[in-house]
Design a protein around this motif. Structure first.
Motif, PDB file in Angstrom:
ATOM      1  N   ARG A   1       0.537  -1.318   0.542  1.00 37.15           N
ATOM      2  CA  ARG A   1       0.224   0.256   0.229  1.00 37.15           C
ATOM      3  C   ARG A   1       0.965   1.479   0.176  1.00 37.15           C
ATOM      4  NH1 ARG A   1      -4.367   0.672   4.262  1.00 37.15           N
ATOM      5  NH2 ARG A   1      -4.745   1.784   3.217  1.00 37.15           N
ATOM      6  N   LEU A   2       2.144   0.824   0.622  1.00 32.85           N
ATOM      7  CA  LEU A   2       2.852   2.535   0.502  1.00 32.85           C
ATOM      8  C   LEU A   2       3.385   2.823  -0.957  1.00 32.85           C
ATOM      9  CD1 LEU A   2       3.671   4.267   2.687  1.00 32.85           C
ATOM     10  CD2 LEU A   2       6.022   3.526   2.488  1.00 32.85           C
ATOM     11  N   ALA A   3       4.022   1.278  -1.063  1.00 33.05           N
ATOM     12  CA  ALA A   3       4.046   1.114  -2.973  1.00 33.05           C
ATOM     13  C   ALA A   3       3.456   2.030  -3.882  1.00 33.05           C
ATOM     14  CB  ALA A   3       4.744  -0.198  -3.900  1.00 33.05           C
ATOM     15  N   MET A   4       2.095   1.403  -3.731  1.00 32.99           N
ATOM     16  CA  MET A   4       1.508   1.893  -4.159  1.00 32.99           C
ATOM     17  C   MET A   4       0.316   3.720  -4.080  1.00 32.99           C
ATOM     18  SD  MET A   4      -0.269  -0.080  -6.530  1.00 32.99           S
ATOM     19  CE  MET A   4      -1.744   0.827  -7.033  1.00 32.99           C
ATOM     20  N   LEU A   5       1.006   4.588  -3.479  1.00 36.02           N
ATOM     21  CA  LEU A   5       1.013   5.637  -3.842  1.00 36.02           C
ATOM     22  C   LEU A   5       2.354   6.109  -4.390  1.00 36.02           C
ATOM     23  CD1 LEU A   5       0.149   8.068  -1.653  1.00 36.02           C
ATOM     24  CD2 LEU A   5       2.097   8.205  -0.662  1.00 36.02           C
ATOM     25  N   SER A   6       3.464   5.650  -4.796  1.00 34.41           N
ATOM     26  CA  SER A   6       4.963   6.007  -5.479  1.00 34.41           C
ATOM     27  C   SER A   6       4.030   5.167  -6.645  1.00 34.41           C
ATOM     28  CB  SER A   6       5.586   5.368  -5.344  1.00 34.41           C
ATOM     29  OG  SER A   6       6.435   5.661  -4.413  1.00 34.41           O
ATOM     30  N   ILE A   7       4.079   4.296  -6.972  1.00 32.97           N
ATOM     31  CA  ILE A   7       3.200   3.842  -8.555  1.00 32.97           C
ATOM     32  C   ILE A   7       1.871   5.047  -9.064  1.00 32.97           C
ATOM     33  CG2 ILE A   7       2.001   2.023  -9.651  1.00 32.97           C
ATOM     34  CD1 ILE A   7       2.850   0.338  -7.538  1.00 32.97           C
ATOM     35  N   ALA A   8       0.340   5.017  -8.104  1.00 32.30           N
ATOM     36  CA  ALA A   8      -0.499   5.968  -8.503  1.00 32.30           C
ATOM     37  C   ALA A   8       0.288   7.047  -9.200  1.00 32.30           C
ATOM     38  CB  ALA A   8      -0.858   5.915  -7.337  1.00 32.30           C
TER      39      ALA A   8
ATOM     40  N   VAL B   1      -0.272  14.936  -8.340  1.00 30.74           N
ATOM     41  CA  VAL B   1      -1.763  14.531  -6.838  1.00 30.74           C
ATOM     42  C   VAL B   1      -2.828  14.451  -7.116  1.00 30.74           C
ATOM     43  CG1 VAL B   1      -2.422  16.179  -5.644  1.00 30.74           C
ATOM     44  CG2 VAL B   1      -0.061  16.599  -5.912  1.00 30.74           C
ATOM     45  N   VAL B   2      -3.016  14.078  -8.014  1.00 29.10           N
ATOM     46  CA  VAL B   2      -4.547  14.052  -8.250  1.00 29.10           C
ATOM     47  C   VAL B   2      -5.145  12.828  -8.347  1.00 29.10           C
ATOM     48  CG1 VAL B   2      -6.616  13.434 -10.172  1.00 29.10           C
ATOM     49  CG2 VAL B   2      -5.396  15.915  -9.535  1.00 29.10           C
ATOM     50  N   PHE B   3      -3.773  11.548  -8.614  1.00 34.39           N
ATOM     51  CA  PHE B   3      -3.827  10.206  -9.260  1.00 34.39           C
ATOM     52  C   PHE B   3      -3.186   9.200  -7.115  1.00 34.39           C
ATOM     53  CE2 PHE B   3      -4.835  10.089 -13.242  1.00 34.39           C
ATOM     54  CZ  PHE B   3      -4.750   8.852 -14.017  1.00 34.39           C
ATOM     55  N   SER B   4      -1.952  10.089  -6.880  1.00 33.72           N
ATOM     56  CA  SER B   4      -1.832  10.238  -5.484  1.00 33.72           C
ATOM     57  C   SER B   4      -2.825   9.952  -4.301  1.00 33.72           C
ATOM     58  CB  SER B   4      -0.907  10.984  -5.211  1.00 33.72           C
ATOM     59  OG  SER B   4       0.485  10.748  -5.844  1.00 33.72           O
ATOM     60  N   GLY B   5      -3.975  11.205  -4.739  1.00 35.77           N
ATOM     61  CA  GLY B   5      -5.200  10.841  -3.966  1.00 35.77           C
ATOM     62  C   GLY B   5      -6.339  10.844  -4.487  1.00 35.77           C
ATOM     63  N   LEU B   6      -6.449  10.198  -4.916  1.00 38.08           N
ATOM     64  CA  LEU B   6      -7.586   9.254  -5.273  1.00 38.08           C
ATOM     65  C   LEU B   6      -6.899   7.646  -5.177  1.00 38.08           C
ATOM     66  CD1 LEU B   6      -8.016   9.540 -10.031  1.00 38.08           C
ATOM     67  CD2 LEU B   6      -9.496   9.697  -7.192  1.00 38.08           C
ATOM     68  N   ALA B   7      -5.599   7.276  -5.120  1.00 38.23           N
ATOM     69  CA  ALA B   7      -5.048   6.080  -4.204  1.00 38.23           C
ATOM     70  C   ALA B   7      -5.574   6.140  -3.176  1.00 38.23           C
ATOM     71  CB  ALA B   7      -3.784   5.891  -5.075  1.00 38.23           C
TER      72      ALA B   7
ATOM     73  N   GLY C   1      -8.751   3.586  -0.620  1.00 38.26           N
ATOM     74  CA  GLY C   1      -7.801   3.183  -0.113  1.00 38.26           C
ATOM     75  C   GLY C   1      -6.838   1.998  -0.671  1.00 38.26           C
ATOM     76  N   LEU C   2      -6.450   2.098  -1.456  1.00 30.48           N
ATOM     77  CA  LEU C   2      -5.696   1.419  -2.650  1.00 30.48           C
ATOM     78  C   LEU C   2      -3.646   1.739  -1.776  1.00 30.48           C
ATOM     79  CD1 LEU C   2      -6.359   1.618  -6.526  1.00 30.48           C
ATOM     80  CD2 LEU C   2      -6.817  -0.536  -5.120  1.00 30.48           C
ATOM     81  N   ALA C   3      -4.096   3.222  -1.794  1.00 30.83           N
ATOM     82  CA  ALA C   3      -2.574   2.739  -0.861  1.00 30.83           C
ATOM     83  C   ALA C   3      -2.462   3.908   0.918  1.00 30.83           C
ATOM     84  CB  ALA C   3      -1.908   4.365  -1.680  1.00 30.83           C
ATOM     85  N   ILE C   4      -1.601   4.065   0.931  1.00 28.23           N
ATOM     86  CA  ILE C   4      -2.085   4.939   2.815  1.00 28.23           C
ATOM     87  C   ILE C   4      -1.015   5.801   1.926  1.00 28.23           C
ATOM     88  CG2 ILE C   4      -2.405   3.471   4.096  1.00 28.23           C
ATOM     89  CD1 ILE C   4       0.751   2.418   4.745  1.00 28.23           C
ATOM     90  N   ARG C   5      -0.868   6.896   2.804  1.00 27.87           N
ATOM     91  CA  ARG C   5       0.030   8.380   3.078  1.00 27.87           C
ATOM     92  C   ARG C   5       1.756   8.313   4.130  1.00 27.87           C
ATOM     93  NH1 ARG C   5      -0.442  12.952   4.651  1.00 27.87           N
ATOM     94  NH2 ARG C   5      -3.271  13.323   5.116  1.00 27.87           N
TER      95      ARG C   5
END
Length: 450
Positions: free
Chosen positions: A116-123, A363-369, A373-377
């Motif tokens: 989920r932490l990786a998904m933030l960078s990926i998104a 910013v937009v894609f990170s916010g959506l993730a 719930g796909l990613a955590i910040r």
């Protein structure tokens, strides 16, 4: 009284390696950032030198040097390229190899192993590629520069890290990790774009030969072959096969990097046991002698106590940062500055894609993730800091120049280069300004709490 085997002037505890070497082993991200920051300064010097020379009385000579063709001819086989193409196709393969090594290390051993932490960078990276490319096409759809949509998709790691370094240790560590991960994923995405979008006619016979080469590399690794020269030989043959196939040869570096093992050959327990044979007991000191075979075993164990990924990173990173990338900049950043070209639609497409598209997409894609719930910040990575990081990600220098030469005709390359250089400069200034303001605001806020 006999002196100890360890001299007092040696740095650190006598049972440890000097501190900088310990850092290399235990803090690879810190070392990566340190080299990237220094390399960014060298890269800037060579970029400025290329710009000065390309707008000087020696401009024609300087620019023509990179078009000189060199190579070999053997019968009907000819392997010739311009100097610029040897740098872009050959030396840049090493750059992509290093990028793939860092990505694999992050996925297996680093921050990206946390899904989920990786998904933030990926998104963020996906948004930072799709939105800029879409914005570019909005300007260039149906225009001669339409094929250059990949120019605005990548982030220059060295320049971005150098910008963060200017602000010192006050920068949140979570932001450094996020930007580094995003930039690496961006580069991999750009490599895929190069392979798929800017390849030539595909010759599957040579693709088959390249696949056989990759299988041979895997078999060599399984058999325990650790001779680097043998891997270089097979890797060179694979590069030739991929080049002949019509796929851009730099893809070779990516695949080989991702194939590199992250497992150490010598475990920590075995390494300690071997080292105990080298260190004398108190009763033996002064009369103890070490067998040469024991020393060679200890040397090999110390070397193999690192995984191949870590060893190759330590070996290549300084060469890539201080030789390959500056040489690439020197060969590609030279462009005659023309204000008429800076008003054209191609220039505006590149500028808008990097300056506007990058931060908005990240910013937009990170916010959506995060919202889905796909990613955590991470708690330390607040949205204003993420926006500032997104602005810095608009520095697209290296890969943008690389793709511009692949995607555009020579008549359009200069306009694209001007867009890349001015957008990168503007993004750097805006990102540093916003980060400086955020850090100052937080410092004043913390003082108020005290």
């Amino acid at each position: 009284m006999k002196k100890s085997a360890f001299q007092p002037h040696e740095r650190g505890h006598p049972t440890q390696l000097p501190k900088e070497y310990v850092d290399w082993l235990t803090q690879p991200i810190t070392r990566f950032l340190r080299i990237e920051a220094a390399a960014g300064s060298v890269l800037l010097i060579f970029t400025i030198a290329a710009l000065i020379l390309s707008n000087s009385p020696w401009a024609e000579t300087f620019l023509s040097i990179w078009d000189v063709h060199v190579g070999i001819t053997a019968g009907t086989i000819e392997l010739k390229r311009s100097l610029r193409e040897w740098i872009n196709d050959g030396l840049m393969t090493l750059f992509f190899f290093l990028v793939a090594l860092e990505l694999k290390r992050e996925i297996v051993l680093g921050e990206l192993k946390k899904p989920r932490l990786a998904m933030l960078s990926i998104a963020g990276a996906v948004g930072g590629m799709l939105i800029p490319a879409s914005l570019y096409l909005a300007f260039q759809l149906g225009q001669p520069g339409q094929n250059g949509w990949g120019i605005v998709m990548a982030t220059d790691t060295a320049f971005v890290i150098a910008c963060l370094t200017l602000l010192g240790p006050r920068i949140p560590k979570s932001l450094r990790v996020f930007i580094l991960s995003l930039a690496i994923i961006d580069d991999i995405g750009a490599i895929v774009v190069v392979a798929v979008g800017y390849g030539e006619d595909i010759h599957f016979r040579y693709i088959g030969l390249a696949v056989i080469g990759f299988v041979v590399v895997k078999i060599m690794a399984v058999l325990g072959i650790r001779n680097i020269a043998m891997y270089l030989l097979v890797g060179g043959l694979i590069w030739l096969a991929v080049d002949a196939s019509g796929v851009h040869p730099t893809v070779t570096g990516v695949i080989l990097g991702l194939m590199t093992p992250t497992v150490r050959w010598v475990s920590e327990a075995r390494l300690l046991t071997i080292m105990e044979c080298v260190v004398p007991s108190p009763s033996q000191r002064g009369v103890f002698s070490i067998d040469r075979k024991v020393l060679k075993t200890a040397e090999a164990a110390a070397r193999e106590g690192l995984s191949p990924v870590e060893r190759f990173e330590m070996l290549l990173h300084p060469w890539i940062g201080f030789v390959v990338m500056p040489l690439f900049a020197f060969a590609n950043a030279g462009v005659p500055i023309s204000f008429s070209e800076m008003s054209g639609s191609l220039y505006m497409a590149v500028f808008a894609g990097l300056v506007v598209g990058k931060p908005v997409g990240i910013v937009v894609f990170s916010g959506l993730a995060v919202c889905t719930g796909l990613a955590i910040r991470p708690p330390g990575l607040r949205w204003p800091y993420l926006l500032a990081g997104g602005m810095l990600a608009g520095i697209g220098f290296t890969m943008s120049l690389f793709i511009a030469h692949l995607a555009l005709s020579p008549a359009l390359v200069n306009a694209a280069k001007l867009g890349i250089l001015s957008a990168s400069l503007f993004s750097a200034l805006m990102g540093i300004t916003l980060l400086s303001w955020l850090l100052k605001r937080d410092a004043l806020h913390n003082q108020g709490d005290i």
